[in-house]
Design a protein around this motif. Structure first.
Motif, PDB file in Angstrom:
ATOM      1  N   ILE A  33       2.251   7.836  42.973  1.00  0.00           N
ATOM      2  CA  ILE A  33       2.935   8.277  41.812  1.00  0.00           C
ATOM      3  C   ILE A  33       3.506   9.321  41.387  1.00  0.00           C
ATOM      4  O   ILE A  33       4.903   9.366  40.897  1.00  0.00           O
ATOM      5  CB  ILE A  33       1.535   8.896  41.266  1.00  0.00           C
ATOM      6  CG1 ILE A  33       0.212   6.953  40.835  1.00  0.00           C
ATOM      7  CG2 ILE A  33       1.733   8.895  39.583  1.00  0.00           C
ATOM      8  CD1 ILE A  33      -0.806   7.331  39.952  1.00  0.00           C
TER       9      ILE A  33
ATOM     10  N   ALA B 260      -6.843   6.131  33.944  1.00  0.00           N
ATOM     11  CA  ALA B 260      -7.584   5.064  32.657  1.00  0.00           C
ATOM     12  C   ALA B 260      -7.151   3.443  33.183  1.00  0.00           C
ATOM     13  O   ALA B 260      -8.119   2.776  33.730  1.00  0.00           O
ATOM     14  CB  ALA B 260      -8.309   5.060  32.008  1.00  0.00           C
TER      15      ALA B 260
ATOM     16  N   GLY C  59     -15.172  16.842  32.780  1.00  0.00           N
ATOM     17  CA  GLY C  59     -14.546  16.249  32.238  1.00  0.00           C
ATOM     18  C   GLY C  59     -15.332  14.848  31.672  1.00  0.00           C
ATOM     19  O   GLY C  59     -16.058  14.505  31.358  1.00  0.00           O
ATOM     20  N   THR C  60     -13.734  13.815  31.566  1.00  0.00           N
ATOM     21  CA  THR C  60     -14.094  12.999  30.600  1.00  0.00           C
ATOM     22  C   THR C  60     -14.470  11.593  31.168  1.00  0.00           C
ATOM     23  O   THR C  60     -15.560  10.973  30.603  1.00  0.00           O
ATOM     24  CB  THR C  60     -12.864  12.368  30.830  1.00  0.00           C
ATOM     25  OG1 THR C  60     -12.041  12.525  29.334  1.00  0.00           O
ATOM     26  CG2 THR C  60     -13.428  10.482  29.319  1.00  0.00           C
TER      27      THR C  60
ATOM     28  N   GLY D 287      -4.364  16.639  38.555  1.00  0.00           N
ATOM     29  CA  GLY D 287      -5.995  15.617  38.487  1.00  0.00           C
ATOM     30  C   GLY D 287      -6.173  14.902  39.452  1.00  0.00           C
ATOM     31  O   GLY D 287      -5.058  14.198  39.908  1.00  0.00           O
TER      32      GLY D 287
HETATM   33  N1  ADP Z   1      -5.686   7.769  43.590  1.00  0.00           N
HETATM   34  C1  ADP Z   1      -5.825   7.279  43.026  1.00  0.00           C
HETATM   35  N2  ADP Z   1      -4.421   6.323  42.652  1.00  0.00           N
HETATM   36  C2  ADP Z   1      -4.565   5.885  41.476  1.00  0.00           C
HETATM   37  N3  ADP Z   1      -5.471   6.959  40.074  1.00  0.00           N
HETATM   38  C3  ADP Z   1      -6.693   7.726  41.174  1.00  0.00           C
HETATM   39  C4  ADP Z   1      -6.550   7.756  42.026  1.00  0.00           C
HETATM   40  N4  ADP Z   1      -7.716   8.510  42.234  1.00  0.00           N
HETATM   41  C5  ADP Z   1      -8.186   8.605  41.298  1.00  0.00           C
HETATM   42  N5  ADP Z   1      -7.116   8.482  40.207  1.00  0.00           N
HETATM   43  C6  ADP Z   1      -8.052   7.905  38.544  1.00  0.00           C
HETATM   44  O1  ADP Z   1      -8.097   9.210  38.297  1.00  0.00           O
HETATM   45  C7  ADP Z   1      -8.818   9.876  37.219  1.00  0.00           C
HETATM   46  C8  ADP Z   1     -10.108  10.562  38.210  1.00  0.00           C
HETATM   47  O2  ADP Z   1      -9.438  11.858  37.811  1.00  0.00           O
HETATM   48  P1  ADP Z   1      -9.726  13.054  36.947  1.00  0.00           P
HETATM   49  O3  ADP Z   1      -9.013  13.883  36.768  1.00  0.00           O
HETATM   50  O4  ADP Z   1     -11.392  13.214  38.074  1.00  0.00           O
HETATM   51  O5  ADP Z   1     -10.050  12.669  35.255  1.00  0.00           O
HETATM   52  P2  ADP Z   1     -11.105  12.625  34.456  1.00  0.00           P
HETATM   53  O6  ADP Z   1     -11.002  14.553  34.650  1.00  0.00           O
HETATM   54  O7  ADP Z   1     -10.172  12.508  33.546  1.00  0.00           O
HETATM   55  O8  ADP Z   1     -13.136  12.569  34.482  1.00  0.00           O
HETATM   56  C9  ADP Z   1      -9.961   7.938  36.777  1.00  0.00           C
HETATM   57  O9  ADP Z   1      -9.902   7.317  36.269  1.00  0.00           O
HETATM   58  C10 ADP Z   1      -8.938   7.385  38.383  1.00  0.00           C
HETATM   59  O10 ADP Z   1      -8.536   5.675  38.370  1.00  0.00           O
END
Ligand code: ADP
Ligand code: G3P
Length: 499
Positions: A418, A311, A12-13, A410
Motif C-alpha cells: 500500500i 475496513a 479507536g474505532t 495507521g
Molecule cells: N497489513 C495490513 N494490510 C492491510 N490492512 C491492514 C493491515 N494491518 C491492519 N490493517 C487494517 O488496518 C485497520 C486497523 O488499523 P488501526 O490503525 O488499528 O485502525 P483504527 O484506529 O481505525 O481502529 C483495520 O481495518 C485492518 O484491516
C-alpha cells in the motif's frame, strides 16, 4: 517514586490501545484490545459505551502488569479517540441511554437530508467548517433524542449528558466529576463555532440539542483534573491531554508548520494538512477543522475524511473469508503484477470526502472469468490509495500548497505494498515514521507538555524519525491511466441506483 511515564489511551474505532511513553519519547509498552462492532441494520454502526470503558481499564491493567510499571510511576494520562461517535448518558446513573452511534453510521441520514432541504447547509458550513452529513455528532444526538422515549425532555432538564468518546471516558475515569471535551473534538460535532470557539445557539436550535447536555470545551493540553481512585485502578492520576485521534496523529507526526500533512490508514483514511492559525475554507469537499488549541492558541487543519480504508481488509477477512489475517493481503497483492483492470469502490457506508454521497454503495468493476482472489485483494488495497489521491488533489488546490512529502501512519500502512502504491499514485515521497503509533504518541505529547514532563514542541519535532521512505517510481502515463480507471469506477458507482 519517580514519575517516569505518560500513559496514552487511544480509543479507536475497532480497538483500544494503551501505551507507555518514557521521557525520551520511546514507547515503553503497549496493550491492545478489540471490541464488538454492532451492525443493527445495513449502513448502521454502533458500539457499547460500557464495553469501550471496560476495554480501556483492561488494556491499562494488562499494560502495567506486563511492563511491570506501577501506577505511581505515571506522570499523567493523554486521551485520544475515534471522533464524532456519540454517547448520551444519564447524569445520575451514569448509564448510556442508547448504544454509541459510530462516526461511520448512516442512521441519521434522513435528519441531515431534511436539514439540507431546509437550507441549513450554508450556516453549518460557515460556522463549523464542516457540512451537513450523518458523519458528525449533531444528527446522531438528534436521532437518539428522537428514538429514546422521553429523552428530549430529560435532556432539557439537564438529566442527560452528551459526549464524544473522550468525554465519556473522562466522565467515567473522574468518577463523574468532569464533563468536558476539547476543541478538536468539539469541532467535529456540527454544534461548535470554530472561529468564535463556542457552542453556537443557532446550530443548537437547528438540531434541537439542549445546551444543558453539552460538555465544557477545554484546550487540548491542560490539567483537566485527576482520575478517581475508585474508578481508575485505585489511583489519582492527572489527565493532561485530550484530542481527536486524527488531530493527535497530526501532532504525533510533528506536523507543526503550514503545509505539513499526514495520512492515517486505519478503519478509514484521514488526511490532514496543517494550515497554521488560519482556518482555510474548502471549495472542494474538504473539511476545515481545529487541529488543536494549546494555551488558547488555536491552529487549524484541512481534512479529507475517507470512510472505508482498512475496513475493506477486515471485510475481505471476516465477511468474504478471503484472508486469514490482514497481513496476508500484502503477499496476495504482490503475487500479481496488477489487478487486470479490476477496481473496487468500497463505498460501504457511502462516500466521504471529497464526494459526500451518503447514498452510494460499494461496487466492483472490470471482472472477467480470469479474475482471481489476488486481483480482488489488490484492488481493495489500491482503493485506499486512489481515495487518498482524490483527497490530496482537493487539498493542494484548496490550500494552494503543493505537497512535498506525506507522513503516514495507521494499521494498514505497515503494508509495504500500500505504501509504495500510494507514493506512486500521488507522485510524492511517503514517510513512514519509526514510531507508527503516532495517534497515541500525539496524546502522550499533549499531556506531557501540560504536565511539565516535556518542555517544547521543538523537542518533539526532534524525536520524530523516519523508519522507511517510499519514493515514487511509477511512470506518469501509467499512473494517470490507472487513476482515470478509478475515476470512471467512482462515477459508475455513483450512477447506480437500486430500485
Ligand atoms: N497489513 C495490513 N494490510 C492491510 N490492512 C491492514 C493491515 N494491518 C491492519 N490493517 C487494517 O488496518 C485497520 C486497523 O488499523 P488501526 O490503525 O488499528 O485502525 P483504527 O484506529 O481505525 O481502529 C483495520 O481495518 C485492518 O484491516
Ligand atoms: O478510530 P479511527 O482511527 O478509525 O479514526 C476514526 C476517526 O476519528 C473518525 O473521524
Amino acid at each position: 517514586m519517580a514519575k517516569r511515564y505518560i500513559l496514552a489511551l487511544d480509543q479507536g474505532t475497532t480497538s483500544t490501545r494503551a501505551m507507555l511513553v518514557d521521557a525520551a519519547g520511546c514507547v515503553a509498552g503497549m496493550a491492545q484490545r478489540e471490541f464488538a462492532q454492532i451492525y443493527p441494520q445495513p449502513g448502521w454502526v454502533e458500539h457499547d459505551p460500557r464495553e469501550i470503558l471496560a476495554s480501556v481499564l483492561v488494556t491499562v491493567t494488562e499494560l502495567l502488569t506486563r511492563s511491570q510499571v506501577e501506577l505511581r510511576e505515571l506522570a499523567g494520562i493523554g486521551i485520544t479517540n475515534q471522533r464524532e461517535t456519540t454517547v448520551v448518558w444519564d447524569r445520575r446513573s451514569g448509564q448510556p441511554v442508547h448504544n454509541a452511534i459510530v462516526w461511520q453510521s448512516r442512521q441519521s441520514m434522513a435528519i441531515c437530508e431534511r436539514l439540507r432541504a431546509d437550507g441549513g447547509e450554508a450556516i453549518v458550513r460557515a460556522k463549523t467548517g464542516l457540512l451537513v452529513d450523518a458523519y458528525f455528532s449533531a444528527s446522531k444526538i438528534r436521532w437518539i433524542l428522537d428514538h429514546v422515549a422521553g429523552a428530549q425532555a430529560r435532556a432539557e432538564r439537564g438529566e442527560l449528558l452528551f459526549g464524544t468518546i473522550e468525554s465519556w471516558l473522562v466522565w467515567n475515569l473522574s468518577g463523574g466529576r468532569l464533563h468536558v471535551t476539547d476543541a478538536s473534538n468539539a469541532a467535529r460535532t456540527l454544534l461548535y463555532d470554530i472561529h468564535r470557539r463556542e457552542w453556537d445557539d443557532e446550530l443548537l436550535r437547528l438540531f434541537g440539542v439542549p445546551r444543558a447536555m453539552l460538555p465544557a470545551v477545554r484546550g487540548c493540553s491542560e490539567h483537566y483534573g485527576d482520575t478517581d481512585p475508585a474508578r481508575f485502578l485505585g489511583a489519582a492520576v492527572p489527565i493532561g491531554g485530550l484530542a481527536g485521534d486524527q488531530q493527535a496523529a497530526l501532532f504525533g507526526q510533528a506536523c507543526f508548520e503550514p503545509g505539513m500533512a499526514k495520512n492515517t490508514y486505519g478503519t478509514g483514511c484521514f488526511m490532514l494538512m496543517h494550515t497554521g492559525t488560519q482556518a482555510v475554507p474548502s471549495r472542494r469537499g474538504l473539511l476545515t477543522t481545529i487541529a488543536w488549541d494549546i494555551g488558547g492558541r488555536v491552529e487549524y487543519a484541512l481534512e479529507g475524511s475517507i470512510f472505508v480504508a482498512g475496513a475493506v481488509v477486515q471485510w475481505l477477512r471476516d465477511g468474504l473469508r478471503m484472508l486469514e489475517c490482514a497481513a496476508d493481503s500484502q503477499v496476495l497483492a504482490e503475487s500479481v503484477a496488477c489487478t487486470d483492470g479490476v477496481y473496487l469502490v468500497p463505498a460501504f457506508v457511502g462516500l466521504g470526502a471529497p464526494y459526500w454521497r451518503s447514498e452510494v454503495r460499494g461496487a466492483m468493476f472490470g471482472l472477467t472469468r480470469g479474475t482471481r482472489r489476488e486481483h480482488l485483494v489488490r484492488a481493495a488495497l489500491e482503493a485506499m490509495a486512489y481515495q487518498s489521491r482524490d483527497v490530496l488533489a482537493a487539498m493542494e488546490a484548496d490550500a494552494g500548497i503543493p505537497l512535498k512529502e506525506l507522513r503516514c501512519d495507521g494499521g494498514a500502512i505497515g503494508n509495504d505494498f500500500i505504501a509504495q502504491f500510494q507514493s506512486d499514485l500521488l507522485d510524492v515521497p511517503l514517510l513512514r515514521p519509526r514510531v507508527q503509533e503516532t495517534t497515541a504518541l500525539g496524546a502522550a505529547y499533549l499531556a506531557a507538555l501540560a504536565l511539565g514532563f516535556w518542555e517544547s514542541r521543538g523537542q518533539l519535532a526532534r524525536l520524530w524519525q523516519v523508519e522507511r521512505r517510499f519514493e515514487p517510481r511509477m511512470p506518469a502515463p501509467e499512473r494517470e491511466r490507472l487513476y482515470r480507471g478509478w475515476q470512471a469506477a467512482v462515477q459508475a458507482a455513483c450512477a447506480f441506483t437500486p430500485s
